[in-house]
Design an enzyme around this catalytic site. Sequence first.
Site, PDB file in Angstrom:
ATOM      1  CG  HIS A 243       0.061   1.763  -0.058  1.00 55.07           C
ATOM      2  ND1 HIS A 243       1.244   0.604  -0.561  1.00 55.07           N
ATOM      3  CD2 HIS A 243       0.044   0.601   1.530  1.00 55.07           C
ATOM      4  CE1 HIS A 243       1.537  -0.505   0.366  1.00 55.07           C
ATOM      5  NE2 HIS A 243       0.905   0.183   1.061  1.00 55.07           N
TER       6      HIS A 243
ATOM      7  CG  HIS B  59      -8.579   7.887  -0.402  1.00 58.47           C
ATOM      8  ND1 HIS B  59      -9.317   7.608   0.371  1.00 58.47           N
ATOM      9  CD2 HIS B  59      -8.724   6.713  -0.720  1.00 58.47           C
ATOM     10  CE1 HIS B  59     -10.290   6.774   1.056  1.00 58.47           C
ATOM     11  NE2 HIS B  59     -10.013   5.955  -0.061  1.00 58.47           N
TER      12      HIS B  59
ATOM     13  CG  HIS C 269      -8.815   2.549  -3.739  1.00 60.66           C
ATOM     14  ND1 HIS C 269      -8.546   2.248  -3.250  1.00 60.66           N
ATOM     15  CD2 HIS C 269      -9.850   3.394  -3.380  1.00 60.66           C
ATOM     16  CE1 HIS C 269      -8.110   2.289  -1.436  1.00 60.66           C
ATOM     17  NE2 HIS C 269      -9.120   3.646  -1.758  1.00 60.66           N
TER      18      HIS C 269
ATOM     19  CG  HIS D 147     -13.284   5.487  -2.085  1.00 62.39           C
ATOM     20  ND1 HIS D 147     -12.633   4.039  -1.271  1.00 62.39           N
ATOM     21  CD2 HIS D 147     -13.935   4.593  -2.701  1.00 62.39           C
ATOM     22  CE1 HIS D 147     -13.023   3.241  -2.143  1.00 62.39           C
ATOM     23  NE2 HIS D 147     -13.339   3.497  -2.407  1.00 62.39           N
TER      24      HIS D 147
ATOM     25  CB  THR E 217     -11.799  -0.398   1.174  1.00 60.50           C
ATOM     26  OG1 THR E 217     -11.124   1.203   0.552  1.00 60.50           O
ATOM     27  CG2 THR E 217     -13.080  -0.376   0.367  1.00 60.50           C
ATOM     28  CB  THR E 218      -6.992   1.266   4.108  1.00 60.75           C
ATOM     29  OG1 THR E 218      -8.894   2.484   4.648  1.00 60.75           O
ATOM     30  CG2 THR E 218      -7.380   1.706   2.507  1.00 60.75           C
TER      31      THR E 218
END
Length: 272
Positions: free
Chosen positions: A101, A129, A131, A148, A217-218
């Site tokens: 993702h 990474h 988002h 992040h 957040t994952t």
Amino acid sequence: MKMKMDLRSFSFFLFVIVGFAVVPSESQETENENEFSYLQNSTLGPTHWGEIHKEWANCQNGSMQSPINIVNENVDIDCRLDMFQRSYKPAPPAVLINRGHDIMMKWKGNGEAGSININGTEYALQQLHWHSPSEHSIDGRKFAMELHMVHKSCEDMYAVVSMMYKIGEPNSFLAEIEESIDAIKKIDDGEEEIGIIDAGHVKRGTQKYYRYIGSLTTPPCSESVVWIIVKKIGTVSKHQVELMRDAVHDHSDRNARPTQAINSRVVKLYMP
């Protein structure tokens, strides 16, 4: 009014204590993201993450979850907060990894990419990474992309530095790795070694930042994570945003978790 401020300060003090408690190493982000989805109508979507594995229960039951909506009217301006210190350096070998993702960059040499220092605790940079759209929001506004930078201390405590971007001029750090991102999008769940990368090239543009205690957040949505969110909004080109989303082949136009309840947490704003 004074009593309200005292209670808020006490509440933040408690969260700081929680935030610097030891977090077990198994609380780290899930490396393979194929087990969950960002599609709202999917049984693997954000509202169901906590049901997929018992270790992910925080995603559904946690009280200090991230991301959040930061309301400037409610933040506590605190000039006494330390300016977090960055000490990044060029480090090989950097690798881009397609996690399903998102695209993650990490360094094979543990801790060699540098670190940040918060209140005397050193957190080594583990990976970064992206988002899109942004996961955090400011006064209800989301932005085109959020970066992040995930750090971990020697006691397995996590700190994440976040930077948000609006559509505009190309992002200079992403421009350095665009060709590699383009190459990795041709490989399902692949990786691309990209040589020496200096995380110091990620520009923050200001010393002002928000700080609060939240979660990953994952999945597994582990809590007691120190969040540092740079106040200045940077820029990224529309092409760069599309490139990052196209590279992962997840058939989704977003990889952002919905905002979570702030509950009794306090968001501090550092103003030098």
